[in-house]
Design a protein around this motif. Structure first.
Motif, PDB file in Angstrom:
ATOM      1  N   THR A 314       0.832  -1.207   0.000  1.00  0.00           N
ATOM      2  CA  THR A 314       0.000   0.000   0.000  1.00  0.00           C
ATOM      3  C   THR A 314       0.868   1.259   0.000  1.00  0.00           C
ATOM      4  O   THR A 314       0.365   2.362   0.185  1.00  0.00           O
ATOM      5  CB  THR A 314      -0.918   0.041   1.248  1.00  0.00           C
ATOM      6  N   GLY A 315       2.158   1.090  -0.169  1.00  0.00           N
ATOM      7  CA  GLY A 315       3.055   2.247  -0.150  1.00  0.00           C
ATOM      8  C   GLY A 315       3.757   2.410   1.185  1.00  0.00           C
ATOM      9  O   GLY A 315       4.414   3.427   1.428  1.00  0.00           O
ATOM     10  N   GLY A 316       3.582   1.419   2.068  1.00  0.00           N
ATOM     11  CA  GLY A 316       4.284   1.461   3.358  1.00  0.00           C
ATOM     12  C   GLY A 316       3.630   2.414   4.338  1.00  0.00           C
ATOM     13  O   GLY A 316       2.458   2.774   4.206  1.00  0.00           O
ATOM     14  N   PHE A 317       4.429   2.841   5.315  1.00  0.00           N
ATOM     15  CA  PHE A 317       3.893   3.685   6.397  1.00  0.00           C
ATOM     16  C   PHE A 317       4.226   5.158   6.159  1.00  0.00           C
ATOM     17  O   PHE A 317       5.306   5.507   5.720  1.00  0.00           O
ATOM     18  CB  PHE A 317       4.483   3.234   7.739  1.00  0.00           C
ATOM     19  N   ARG A 318       3.273   5.993   6.469  1.00  0.00           N
ATOM     20  CA  ARG A 318       3.457   7.455   6.467  1.00  0.00           C
ATOM     21  C   ARG A 318       4.480   7.863   7.524  1.00  0.00           C
ATOM     22  O   ARG A 318       5.242   8.788   7.352  1.00  0.00           O
ATOM     23  CB  ARG A 318       2.141   8.090   6.918  1.00  0.00           C
ATOM     24  N   GLU A 319       4.375   7.192   8.663  1.00  0.00           N
ATOM     25  CA  GLU A 319       5.285   7.415   9.790  1.00  0.00           C
ATOM     26  C   GLU A 319       5.359   6.096  10.561  1.00  0.00           C
ATOM     27  O   GLU A 319       4.477   5.244  10.398  1.00  0.00           O
ATOM     28  CB  GLU A 319       4.781   8.529  10.705  1.00  0.00           C
ATOM     29  N   PRO A 320       6.393   5.904  11.355  1.00  0.00           N
ATOM     30  CA  PRO A 320       6.479   4.630  12.077  1.00  0.00           C
ATOM     31  C   PRO A 320       5.218   4.409  12.903  1.00  0.00           C
ATOM     32  O   PRO A 320       4.824   5.290  13.675  1.00  0.00           O
ATOM     33  CB  PRO A 320       7.704   4.810  12.985  1.00  0.00           C
ATOM     34  N   PRO A 321       4.542   3.275  12.715  1.00  0.00           N
ATOM     35  CA  PRO A 321       3.274   3.078  13.447  1.00  0.00           C
ATOM     36  C   PRO A 321       3.517   2.855  14.934  1.00  0.00           C
ATOM     37  O   PRO A 321       4.471   2.183  15.320  1.00  0.00           O
ATOM     38  CB  PRO A 321       2.682   1.825  12.795  1.00  0.00           C
ATOM     39  N   ALA A 322       2.629   3.448  15.742  1.00  0.00           N
ATOM     40  CA  ALA A 322       2.710   3.219  17.197  1.00  0.00           C
ATOM     41  C   ALA A 322       1.966   1.957  17.576  1.00  0.00           C
ATOM     42  O   ALA A 322       2.225   1.370  18.622  1.00  0.00           O
ATOM     43  CB  ALA A 322       2.122   4.423  17.934  1.00  0.00           C
ATOM     44  N   LYS A 323       1.013   1.549  16.724  1.00  0.00           N
ATOM     45  CA  LYS A 323       0.268   0.317  17.019  1.00  0.00           C
ATOM     46  C   LYS A 323      -0.167  -0.319  15.699  1.00  0.00           C
ATOM     47  O   LYS A 323      -0.671   0.373  14.808  1.00  0.00           O
ATOM     48  CB  LYS A 323      -0.968   0.635  17.871  1.00  0.00           C
ATOM     49  N   VAL A 324       0.032  -1.632  15.591  1.00  0.00           N
ATOM     50  CA  VAL A 324      -0.411  -2.389  14.415  1.00  0.00           C
ATOM     51  C   VAL A 324      -1.363  -3.473  14.908  1.00  0.00           C
ATOM     52  O   VAL A 324      -1.128  -4.091  15.943  1.00  0.00           O
ATOM     53  CB  VAL A 324       0.792  -3.018  13.679  1.00  0.00           C
ATOM     54  N   MET A 325      -2.431  -3.672  14.139  1.00  0.00           N
ATOM     55  CA  MET A 325      -3.421  -4.673  14.554  1.00  0.00           C
ATOM     56  C   MET A 325      -3.842  -5.540  13.384  1.00  0.00           C
ATOM     57  O   MET A 325      -3.909  -5.072  12.246  1.00  0.00           O
ATOM     58  CB  MET A 325      -4.691  -3.988  15.076  1.00  0.00           C
ATOM     59  N   THR A 326      -4.149  -6.809  13.674  1.00  0.00           N
ATOM     60  CA  THR A 326      -4.905  -7.620  12.720  1.00  0.00           C
ATOM     61  C   THR A 326      -6.352  -7.605  13.196  1.00  0.00           C
ATOM     62  O   THR A 326      -6.622  -7.715  14.392  1.00  0.00           O
ATOM     63  CB  THR A 326      -4.394  -9.075  12.680  1.00  0.00           C
ATOM     64  N   GLY A 327      -7.285  -7.454  12.238  1.00  0.00           N
ATOM     65  CA  GLY A 327      -8.698  -7.324  12.609  1.00  0.00           C
ATOM     66  C   GLY A 327      -9.024  -5.870  12.900  1.00  0.00           C
ATOM     67  O   GLY A 327      -8.183  -4.977  12.737  1.00  0.00           O
ATOM     68  N   GLY A 328     -10.250  -5.631  13.341  1.00  0.00           N
ATOM     69  CA  GLY A 328     -10.693  -4.258  13.565  1.00  0.00           C
ATOM     70  C   GLY A 328     -10.193  -3.680  14.873  1.00  0.00           C
ATOM     71  O   GLY A 328      -9.638  -4.401  15.709  1.00  0.00           O
ATOM     72  N   CYS A 346      -7.971 -13.322   9.143  1.00  0.00           N
ATOM     73  CA  CYS A 346      -7.547 -11.903   9.207  1.00  0.00           C
ATOM     74  C   CYS A 346      -8.209 -11.069   8.114  1.00  0.00           C
ATOM     75  O   CYS A 346      -7.802 -11.127   6.955  1.00  0.00           O
ATOM     76  CB  CYS A 346      -6.026 -11.830   9.099  1.00  0.00           C
ATOM     77  N   ASN A 347      -9.225 -10.274   8.493  1.00  0.00           N
ATOM     78  CA  ASN A 347      -9.931  -9.474   7.487  1.00  0.00           C
ATOM     79  C   ASN A 347      -9.400  -8.047   7.363  1.00  0.00           C
ATOM     80  O   ASN A 347      -9.812  -7.301   6.473  1.00  0.00           O
ATOM     81  CB  ASN A 347     -11.436  -9.441   7.771  1.00  0.00           C
ATOM     82  N   ALA A 348      -8.478  -7.647   8.264  1.00  0.00           N
ATOM     83  CA  ALA A 348      -7.954  -6.274   8.183  1.00  0.00           C
ATOM     84  C   ALA A 348      -6.571  -6.201   8.800  1.00  0.00           C
ATOM     85  O   ALA A 348      -6.234  -6.956   9.717  1.00  0.00           O
ATOM     86  CB  ALA A 348      -8.890  -5.313   8.923  1.00  0.00           C
ATOM     87  N   LEU A 349      -5.789  -5.283   8.272  1.00  0.00           N
ATOM     88  CA  LEU A 349      -4.500  -4.919   8.862  1.00  0.00           C
ATOM     89  C   LEU A 349      -4.541  -3.421   9.079  1.00  0.00           C
ATOM     90  O   LEU A 349      -4.728  -2.656   8.120  1.00  0.00           O
ATOM     91  CB  LEU A 349      -3.358  -5.245   7.889  1.00  0.00           C
ATOM     92  N   LEU A 350      -4.407  -2.995  10.323  1.00  0.00           N
ATOM     93  CA  LEU A 350      -4.500  -1.574  10.641  1.00  0.00           C
ATOM     94  C   LEU A 350      -3.205  -1.105  11.303  1.00  0.00           C
ATOM     95  O   LEU A 350      -2.619  -1.834  12.114  1.00  0.00           O
ATOM     96  CB  LEU A 350      -5.673  -1.324  11.595  1.00  0.00           C
ATOM     97  N   ALA A 351      -2.782   0.096  10.940  1.00  0.00           N
ATOM     98  CA  ALA A 351      -1.590   0.678  11.578  1.00  0.00           C
ATOM     99  C   ALA A 351      -1.927   2.113  11.975  1.00  0.00           C
ATOM    100  O   ALA A 351      -2.435   2.892  11.158  1.00  0.00           O
ATOM    101  CB  ALA A 351      -0.404   0.645  10.618  1.00  0.00           C
TER     102      ALA A 351
END
Ligand code: SF4
Ligand code: SF4
Length: 439
Positions: A314-328, A346-351
């Motif tokens: 997706t183009g990587g991270f805008r900034e280093p993520p403080a939290k990454v999650m699988t799911g909502g 796993c339906n979502a990856l959130l950072a």
């Protein structure tokens, strides 16, 4: 006409970043990592050996246990190794690592199985089992086990298309782009379970998905399309049953106890593909989003792809993520090692960027009662929390902790920032451990 459930919340849905973006297919990586635990239940054992050539869709692991689901290779190539590897559940799990030859040569077992009409119910159930299909809304419970338990016991089949967690739009895009797969999967379930009612239940904020499904329905059908009010956790199994049928699943009971069976949208599509193309479960749609993600997307990803590769696509991270999650964000799991692979549930990856992650603070209950008001399971979250902290297991049972659906509504609403849902999960684990120790 739908029925209302008590409680619940209305968090910002945060879906705009991806709801209008068509699903993009992510090319599989040079190596896929397939953990022997991609589902709820017993882990599988490898049926391939290092250096063996494998084909796309080939069975690579299976189990003799009833509650388990076979695993297939999502690429063609060669088995590099069978070793423990980081898993999204935080542990290391035995995994089959396959070097991708980039050809996607299908295995001989991957071919259409026949029409739903021509296959018997037993043949269909075998196809579902052999395809390794699991609940794709997050629980990853083996679908053939759920169907077998519901046969002859339910009068209503519901496709759960609520997708009520913030950020996630994977099912929404699936309904827009491949409504025939969702309807096809429901027909498989109707043949297997012979219900009186078959309902696809969508939250009212996805009217375009309802329109796409309606356009695809044949003129004469008993399939119903229902728009539910938008309210979290509408997609919880017990609450969607209440909304669609008005029936309440009693404490400690299952959907079949009120003659219902509920299946996720993407699970239905997987059932359709398993029958019409013979493709086992080797990929899924994943929403990649959150404030630290450069360009949020919905991606069609092969299982075994490292989580970091999915973010990078997706183009990587805008900034280093403080939290990454699988799911909502409400029910998902925090991730600390992004070399772990994508698995079936796993339906979502959130950072999330630092500014969007609350700082840890003092946990103080101000006795406002909001957690009690929003709990859709009619529980007393603050009392459960206090008893869990003090290890009062009998009280946890008396207060019906097992009915908590772990929706996170109590944590979300709590002004005292108590980690209520975490406490519910820990309490359930303590109860399970105590039962195991008692034999
Ligand atoms: S919402 Fe939080 S502060 Fe309010 S009663 Fe519940 S635990 Fe206490
Ligand atoms: S106690 Fe459980 S069911 Fe009730 S709001 Fe909290 S997480 Fe949801």
């Amino acid at each position: 006409m739908f029925h209302r459930f008590r409680g619940g919340i209305h968090p910002p849905d945060m879906k705009d970043a991806t709801r209008h973006k068509p699903v993009e297919a992510l090319p599989p990586p040079a190596r896929v990592i397939l953990p022997m635990l991609m589902h709820a239940g017993a882990p599988c054992e490898p049926v391939v050996r290092p250096d063996q050539e494998v084909f796309m869709g080939q069975l690579i692991a299976d189990s003799k246990e009833l509650v388990s689901a076979p695993i297939h290779s999502p690429v063609s190539g060669r088995v590099l190794a069978i070793d423990p590897y980081p898993h999204p559940n935080g542990s290391r799990v035995l995994s089959v690592i396959i070097e991708n030859d980039g050809r996607d040569t299908p295995h001989e077992s991957v071919h259409p199985k026949g029409s739903v009409e021509s296959l018997t119910s037993d043949q269909l159930l075998r196809i579902v089992r052999d395809a390794g299909i699991v609940g794709m809304g997050g629980a990853a419970y083996p679908t053939h086990v759920k169907i077998a338990a519901a046969r002859g016991k339910c009068d209503t089949v519901i496709i759960n298309a609520a997708e009520c967690e913030p950020y996630i739009t994977a099912d929404h895009r699936l309904m827009l782009e491949a409504p025939e797969e969702v309807l096809g999967g429901l027909r498989v379930l109707m043949k297997l379970l012979e219900p009186k009612r078959a309902v696809i239940a969508v939250e009212s904020n996805k009217r375009d998905a309802l329109d796409a499904l309606r356009r695809t329905l044949p003129g004469k059908t008993k399939i119903e399309l229902t728009a539910l009010r938008t309210r979290y956790p509408q997609g919880s199994e017990k609450h969607i049953i209440k909304s669609v049928t008005g029936r309440e699943v009693p404490p400690g009971k299952q959907p079949t106890d009120v003659k219902c069976a509920v299946f996720n949208t993407d699970t239905a599509a997987a059932l359709h593909r398993a029958v019409t193309t013979g493709q086992p479960l080797i990929r899924r749609i994943v929403t990649v989003s959150g404030s630290a993600v450069a360009n949020a997307k919905n991606l069609d990803v092969r299982f075994g792809t490292p989580l970091i590769d999915v973010f990078n696509a997706t183009g990587g991270f805008r900034e280093p993520p403080a939290k990454v999650m699988t799911g909502g964000p409400m029910m998902g799991a925090a991730q600390h090692d992004l070399s772990a692979p994508l698995v079936k549930g796993c339906n979502a990856l959130l950072a999330f960027a630092e500014a969007d992650v609350p700082l840890p603070g003092n946990e103080i209950c101000i006795r406002c009662g909001r957690c009690v008001r929003v709990c859709p399971a009619h529980l007393l979250p603050i009392y459960l929390y206090m008893n869990e902290r003090k290890n009062r297991l009998r009280e946890l049972e008396r207060l019906h902790l097992e009915d908590c659906v772990e929706c996170g509504s109590c944590s979300y609403i709590c002004p005292g920032r108590l980690h209520l849902v975490h406490s519910m999960r820990t309490g359930k684990q303590k109860l399970q451990d105590a039962k195991r120790e008692a034999g």
